[in-house]
Design a protein around this motif. Structure first.
Motif, PDB file in Angstrom:
ATOM      1  N   ALA A   1       1.197  -0.902   0.025  1.00  0.00           N
ATOM      2  CA  ALA A   1      -0.184   0.297  -0.156  1.00  0.00           C
ATOM      3  C   ALA A   1       1.262   1.688   0.109  1.00  0.00           C
ATOM      4  O   ALA A   1       2.038   1.199   0.838  1.00  0.00           O
ATOM      5  N   THR A   2       0.448   2.475  -1.117  1.00  0.00           N
ATOM      6  CA  THR A   2       1.387   3.788  -0.417  1.00  0.00           C
ATOM      7  C   THR A   2       0.360   3.911   0.672  1.00  0.00           C
ATOM      8  O   THR A   2      -0.247   3.550   1.701  1.00  0.00           O
ATOM      9  N   LYS A   3       1.353   5.094   0.409  1.00  0.00           N
ATOM     10  CA  LYS A   3       1.123   5.938   3.022  1.00  0.00           C
ATOM     11  C   LYS A   3       0.122   6.438   2.531  1.00  0.00           C
ATOM     12  O   LYS A   3      -0.989   6.654   3.210  1.00  0.00           O
ATOM     13  N   GLU A   4      -0.778   6.897   1.478  1.00  0.00           N
ATOM     14  CA  GLU A   4      -2.231   8.365   1.561  1.00  0.00           C
ATOM     15  C   GLU A   4      -2.892   6.690   1.586  1.00  0.00           C
ATOM     16  O   GLU A   4      -4.216   6.712   2.245  1.00  0.00           O
ATOM     17  N   GLU A   5      -2.628   5.113   0.463  1.00  0.00           N
ATOM     18  CA  GLU A   5      -3.767   4.733   0.957  1.00  0.00           C
ATOM     19  C   GLU A   5      -4.292   4.147   2.223  1.00  0.00           C
ATOM     20  O   GLU A   5      -4.419   3.252   3.481  1.00  0.00           O
ATOM     21  N   TYR A   6      -2.672   3.840   3.100  1.00  0.00           N
ATOM     22  CA  TYR A   6      -2.876   3.262   4.546  1.00  0.00           C
ATOM     23  C   TYR A   6      -3.420   3.736   5.457  1.00  0.00           C
ATOM     24  O   TYR A   6      -3.893   3.952   6.415  1.00  0.00           O
ATOM     25  N   ASN A   7      -3.216   5.642   4.964  1.00  0.00           N
ATOM     26  CA  ASN A   7      -3.637   6.417   6.386  1.00  0.00           C
ATOM     27  C   ASN A   7      -5.335   6.396   6.457  1.00  0.00           C
ATOM     28  O   ASN A   7      -5.753   6.508   7.045  1.00  0.00           O
ATOM     29  N   ARG A   8      -5.732   6.461   5.157  1.00  0.00           N
ATOM     30  CA  ARG A   8      -7.463   6.270   4.517  1.00  0.00           C
ATOM     31  C   ARG A   8      -7.823   5.181   4.910  1.00  0.00           C
ATOM     32  O   ARG A   8      -8.855   5.038   5.874  1.00  0.00           O
ATOM     33  N   PHE A   9      -7.630   3.876   4.975  1.00  0.00           N
ATOM     34  CA  PHE A   9      -7.355   2.561   5.617  1.00  0.00           C
ATOM     35  C   PHE A   9      -8.411   2.969   7.751  1.00  0.00           C
ATOM     36  O   PHE A   9      -8.535   2.471   8.836  1.00  0.00           O
ATOM     37  N   ILE A  10      -6.620   4.159   8.384  1.00  0.00           N
ATOM     38  CA  ILE A  10      -6.332   4.053   9.665  1.00  0.00           C
ATOM     39  C   ILE A  10      -8.089   5.063  10.176  1.00  0.00           C
ATOM     40  O   ILE A  10      -8.698   5.130  11.109  1.00  0.00           O
TER      41      ILE A  10
END
Length: 515
Positions: free
Chosen positions: A237-246
């Motif tokens: 995952a990219t950082k942006e995708e991960y942050n959206r998940f959180i």
């Protein structure tokens, strides 16, 4: 060679896990089964230093069930390890003996550095991704119940590793202690961890650019592997995708998250703590990509066993990572690189040419190598108490891949390189926990490093070449140099005496060329 069935058992902070593997030359390491039993040992041992009788009874039951499963698969060999929750148990010897007597399953306790090294090895099972990723600036983040380990790589080489006591269960226990609701975690977890991460960054990252974060944990990794949170490959995952998940997880109740992700509701707060911790590390490192390979300690245990039995061959030199970690420690304490390389060359040359004398192993050669690398680290603190200061630095600094006893062997070899040797029956506290064999390893390695040190007492690296041979009860050391070595010859006797005491062979210097 035919294949075999191997079992790995991990007695962790929050669960006990069993993995069954098929090992063969053809297929390498193939997982057959994975059984997990949730049991929160960590919260108990971190707080009290004890495992309650209730949990001991439960462990006996689970080990009994694991034994039946292992028998059903026809397991021929197994390895069981306890990690941080077990390490911090005051009465662990009693608990281990009780479990072994009741179930027949023996388990060892890993030091933190051994545990992290096995976790790190587990990633090598994902060979193609592993080798490609660590060629770029990468941080491997191993998140346990009691602590995390951050290891930094660049160009395929480990250049720093550090343990930080802010594991998931410790952080979660703090959240419960302050009676924080999950909505408060996003503020409180960063408040707890960012100060330590800031120190780590200043010490090890500085102006470096970290591109990738590789995570090993029990909560976020399985989700990224099973469901995916990005649009790319599984586990990436990219950082942006991960942050959206959180952010999405923060807006849902524990029950909603549990249903959506198909996990026990009790695991949701731990998932969120681990997720926030990873987010803080991403922010600290300014990394853009995250990879969760979905491996566990059991995979690392199986990898090491398969490698030892030659079912697989690693393309990555893990021993070199231990050496690189030691070199980084030497650099941190302003060790002399030229002096280190000279001592290294001479000591390993003597080791390799006296195998019939010392009977030591390849692993002992690694410990000697590390001792030469760290031989002068104590001068950072004191030139007068160099031996004691070096010992304290080594014993206070984790070297990834070494057990506590191995680190103590290195520390004592370095200490006795500078101070009078102390004998096994002297009652010295430095030998606490040492077996007779451990003591003899210290004596033999000390004898070798003292001779090597005696050949470069002036620290001028005068010798271009050193040949070592044994003849007529003498260790003949032929040196190739045009320099005046009167000083080295004069100071060599004291250093050589201990070698003669240990091996009953007298070292002598012979100069090949005199101009």
């Amino acid at each position: 060679m035919g294949g075999e069935v191997f079992a790995a058992i991990d007695v962790g902070s929050y669960e006990i896990a069993l993995k069954i593997f098929e090992l063969s030359m053809k297929n390498g390491v193939r997982e057959l089964d994975h059984v997990r039993h949730r049991m929160d040992l960590g919260s108990e041992t971190y707080a009290s230093g004890r495992i309650s009788s209730h949990h001991v009874d439960e462990m006996i039951r689970i080990f009994g069930e694991f034994k039946k499963i292992m028998k059903g698969y026809g397991v021929t060999h197994y390895q069981a390890y306890g990690t941080s929750a077990v390490r911090e148990t005051n009465d662990i010897l009693i608990v281990r003996d009780l479990l072994e007597q009741r179930t027949g399953i023996h388990f060892d306790v890993l030091s933190n550095s051994e545990q992290r090294f096995l976790d790190y090895k587990s990633i090598a099972l994902k060979h193609d991704h592993f080798e490609k990723i660590i060629k770029r600036p990468t941080a491997i983040v191993d998140i346990g119940g009691g602590s995390i380990q951050i290891s930094l790589f660049e160009k395929g080489r480990l250049f720093a590793t550090q343990n930080l006591k802010m594991g998931v269960l410790r952080l979660f226990s703090t959240m419960r202690l302050v009676q924080a609701t999950r909505s408060k975690y996003s503020d409180l977890v960063p408040e707890l961890v960012n100060s330590q991460l800031s120190v780590f960054s200043k010490m090890h990252i500085k102006d470096k650019k970290i591109e990738n974060i590789v995570i090993i944990d029990d909560y976020v990794s399985p989700i990224m592997q099973r469901m995916g949170i990005g649009n790319g490959k599984e586990g990436f995952a990219t950082k942006e995708e991960y942050n959206r998940f959180i952010e999405r997880s923060a807006t849902m109740s524990d029950l909603e998250v549990a249903k959506k992700l198909n996990i026990p509701e009790d695991n949701v707060p731990l998932l969120y703590v681990s997720g926030l911790l990873i987010k803080c590390i991403l922010d600290m490192a300014k990394a853009e990509n995250i990879w969760a390979p979905g491996v566990t300690l059991c995979d690392g245990i199986a990898y090491e066993y398969a490698e030892k039995k030659k079912y697989i061959q690693s393309s990555h030199d893990f021993e070199q990572d231990i050496i690189a970690c030691s070199e980084n420690i030497s650099k941190r304490f302003l060790g002399s690189r030229s002096r280190r390389e000279t001592l290294q060359s001479i000591a390993l040359n003597i080791f390799d040419n006296t195998k019939e004398l010392h009977g030591l192993t390849k692993r002992d050669r690694l410990l000697l190598n590390i001792a030469t690398i760290l031989h002068d680290c104590g001068k950072y603190i004191s030139l007068v108490y160099l031996g004691d200061c070096s010992y304290n630095i080594i014993m206070s600094t984790e070297i990834i891949g070494l057990s506590h006893i191995e680190r103590a062997i290195v520390a004592n070899v370095v200490r006795f390189n500078h101070e009078d040797f102390e004998y096994y029956n002297s009652g010295n506290q430095y030998f606490d926990g040492f077996s007779r064999e451990d003591y003899l390893r210290v004596a033999k390695l000390t004898a070798i490093i003292r001779v090597a040190n005696g050949l470069d007492r002036t620290h001028k690296q005068k010798f271009k070449d050193v040949d070592v041979s044994i003849k007529d009860k003498e260790l003949i050391i032929k040196v190739d140099t045009s320099d005046d070595i009167t000083m080295e010859k004069g100071l060599f006797t004291n250093r050589a005496n201990f070698f003669e005491e240990v091996f009953a062979i007298k070292p002598v210097i012979r100069q090949k060329k005199i101009y």
